[in-house]
Design a protein around this motif. Structure first.
Motif, PDB file in Angstrom:
ATOM      1  N   HIS A 233       0.835  -1.192   0.000  1.00 32.48           N
ATOM      2  CA  HIS A 233       0.000   0.000   0.000  1.00 32.48           C
ATOM      3  C   HIS A 233       0.875   1.250   0.000  1.00 32.48           C
ATOM      4  O   HIS A 233       2.062   1.197   0.323  1.00 32.48           O
ATOM      5  N   ASP A 234       0.288   2.373  -0.400  1.00 36.49           N
ATOM      6  CA  ASP A 234       0.998   3.672  -0.439  1.00 36.49           C
ATOM      7  C   ASP A 234       2.308   3.580  -1.229  1.00 36.49           C
ATOM      8  O   ASP A 234       3.356   4.071  -0.784  1.00 36.49           O
ATOM      9  N   LEU A 235       2.230   2.991  -2.411  1.00 37.00           N
ATOM     10  CA  LEU A 235       3.435   2.803  -3.217  1.00 37.00           C
ATOM     11  C   LEU A 235       4.058   4.132  -3.634  1.00 37.00           C
ATOM     12  O   LEU A 235       5.286   4.273  -3.638  1.00 37.00           O
ATOM     13  N   THR A 236       3.213   5.107  -3.974  1.00 35.96           N
ATOM     14  CA  THR A 236       3.739   6.419  -4.380  1.00 35.96           C
ATOM     15  C   THR A 236       4.538   7.052  -3.250  1.00 35.96           C
ATOM     16  O   THR A 236       5.643   7.584  -3.471  1.00 35.96           O
ATOM     17  N   LEU A 237       4.002   6.980  -2.036  1.00 37.48           N
ATOM     18  CA  LEU A 237       4.717   7.523  -0.876  1.00 37.48           C
ATOM     19  C   LEU A 237       6.030   6.776  -0.660  1.00 37.48           C
ATOM     20  O   LEU A 237       7.054   7.381  -0.319  1.00 37.48           O
ATOM     21  N   PHE A 238       6.013   5.470  -0.874  1.00 34.63           N
ATOM     22  CA  PHE A 238       7.221   4.668  -0.712  1.00 34.63           C
ATOM     23  C   PHE A 238       8.295   5.108  -1.707  1.00 34.63           C
ATOM     24  O   PHE A 238       9.469   5.263  -1.343  1.00 34.63           O
ATOM     25  N   VAL A 239       7.903   5.301  -2.967  1.00 30.38           N
ATOM     26  CA  VAL A 239       8.862   5.703  -3.996  1.00 30.38           C
ATOM     27  C   VAL A 239       9.455   7.074  -3.669  1.00 30.38           C
ATOM     28  O   VAL A 239      10.684   7.266  -3.748  1.00 30.38           O
ATOM     29  N   ILE A 240       8.600   8.024  -3.300  1.00 29.41           N
ATOM     30  CA  ILE A 240       9.090   9.375  -2.982  1.00 29.41           C
ATOM     31  C   ILE A 240      10.014   9.339  -1.769  1.00 29.41           C
ATOM     32  O   ILE A 240      11.093   9.948  -1.772  1.00 29.41           O
ATOM     33  N   SER A 241       9.616   8.617  -0.733  1.00 30.26           N
ATOM     34  CA  SER A 241      10.446   8.513   0.469  1.00 30.26           C
ATOM     35  C   SER A 241      11.780   7.853   0.154  1.00 30.26           C
ATOM     36  O   SER A 241      12.837   8.282   0.638  1.00 30.26           O
ATOM     37  N   GLY A 242      11.727   6.801  -0.687  1.00 29.50           N
ATOM     38  CA  GLY A 242      12.957   6.116  -1.064  1.00 29.50           C
ATOM     39  C   GLY A 242      13.914   7.009  -1.823  1.00 29.50           C
ATOM     40  O   GLY A 242      15.126   6.991  -1.587  1.00 29.50           O
ATOM     41  N   LEU A 243      13.388   7.812  -2.729  1.00 23.64           N
ATOM     42  CA  LEU A 243      14.242   8.740  -3.479  1.00 23.64           C
ATOM     43  C   LEU A 243      14.893   9.759  -2.556  1.00 23.64           C
ATOM     44  O   LEU A 243      16.085  10.063  -2.675  1.00 23.64           O
ATOM     45  N   LEU A 244      14.118  10.293  -1.624  1.00 21.82           N
ATOM     46  CA  LEU A 244      14.666  11.270  -0.680  1.00 21.82           C
ATOM     47  C   LEU A 244      15.747  10.642   0.195  1.00 21.82           C
ATOM     48  O   LEU A 244      16.770  11.273   0.487  1.00 21.82           O
ATOM     49  N   LEU A 245      15.530   9.405   0.608  1.00 27.13           N
ATOM     50  CA  LEU A 245      16.521   8.721   1.430  1.00 27.13           C
ATOM     51  C   LEU A 245      17.787   8.415   0.637  1.00 27.13           C
ATOM     52  O   LEU A 245      18.902   8.486   1.180  1.00 27.13           O
ATOM     53  N   ASN A 246      17.638   8.079  -0.645  1.00 28.54           N
ATOM     54  CA  ASN A 246      18.810   7.808  -1.476  1.00 28.54           C
ATOM     55  C   ASN A 246      19.642   9.057  -1.716  1.00 28.54           C
ATOM     56  O   ASN A 246      20.872   8.974  -1.863  1.00 28.54           O
ATOM     57  N   ILE A 247      18.976  10.200  -1.774  1.00 25.16           N
ATOM     58  CA  ILE A 247      19.685  11.457  -2.035  1.00 25.16           C
ATOM     59  C   ILE A 247      20.535  11.888  -0.843  1.00 25.16           C
ATOM     60  O   ILE A 247      21.537  12.589  -1.008  1.00 25.16           O
ATOM     61  N   MET A 248      20.149  11.436   0.353  1.00 20.29           N
ATOM     62  CA  MET A 248      20.913  11.814   1.545  1.00 20.29           C
ATOM     63  C   MET A 248      22.356  11.333   1.409  1.00 20.29           C
ATOM     64  O   MET A 248      22.599  10.176   1.058  1.00 20.29           O
TER      65      MET A 248
END
Length: 225
Positions: A5-20
């Motif tokens: 569930h909440d796949l879009t939120l997962f993708v956005i959160s994952g991208l932000l975490l990868n950028i760190m």
């Protein structure tokens, strides 16, 4: 699908975490700046391979051992910290190659001929890949991150939780690879545009080495949560 569930939120959160920024990003940037985009991409692929190992281990429940066993966590933590610090020491010890220019035969003073600086010796891509892989896989905090982050997007009544975990992990790693390889290409392009001299590249390598040693010390002091 798959109990996700909440796949879009997962993708956005994952991208932000990868950028760190972290040791993975620093390694990719250092290799791209000093040896070109192919070296940076080799490091990125190594990081991705390490991430996939973490994802597989977490899906199988092996990473739970790190979360519950203080001994296992401490062993992996110290091995990872030592390896990251060792990478930093190797970067600090990097040297420029020098080549002697031809001295005129008629030089009456016999002065020492001038030297010109050449780039640092290039590392084989397989070794750079291994550096990226080990830097990632020997960090127990990455394993704990997947155990804490990914399950939040899996339904409690999902029919096959390990499969859902693998799907989400692969999505996370795919996005991470897009970012890491883009970072490698951008860093190499910026380095070429700025025409970074060998001496500057050497000091960039040493600065990154110092950061690696600091990150290794930070990992060594990390607590199990």
């Amino acid at each position: 699908m798959f109990g996700i569930h909440d796949l879009t939120l997962f993708v956005i959160s994952g991208l932000l975490l990868n950028i760190m920024p972290g040791p993975d990003s620093l390694l990719i940037m250092a290799r791209s700046a000093t040896q070109g985009w192919r070296a940076g991409c080799a490091a990125a692929l190594g990081v991705g391979a390490g991430t996939m190992l973490h994802i597989g281990a977490a899906a199988l429940g092996l990473s739970a051992l790190l979360a519950t066993s203080a001994t296992a966590f401490t062993v992996v933590k110290w091995v990872g910290a030592a390896y990251i610090a060792w990478c930093g020491i190797c970067m600090l010890r990097a040297r420029l190659k020098t080549s002697e220019t031809s001295k005129p035969a008629s030089d009456p003073l016999g002065q020492t001929p001038p030297y010109r600086f050449a780039p640092m010796a290039a590392l084989p891509y397989r070794k750079i890949f291994a550096q990226g892989f080990l830097t990632n896989v020997l960090n127990p905090k990455v394993a704990l991150f997947f155990l804490a982050f990914v399950p939040q997007f899996i339904d409690a009544d999902a029919a096959n939780k390990p499969l859902a975990f693998l799907v989400l992990g692969c999505i996370f790693n795919f996005n991470g690879m897009l970012w890491c390889n883009s970072l490698a290409i951008f860093t190499a392009f910026a380095s070429a545009r700025l025409k970074v001299k060998p001496q500057v590249a050497l000091w960039l390598n040493r600065a990154t080495g110092s950061l690696f040693i600091a990150l290794g010390a930070r990992l060594a002091l990390a607590e199990q949560h």
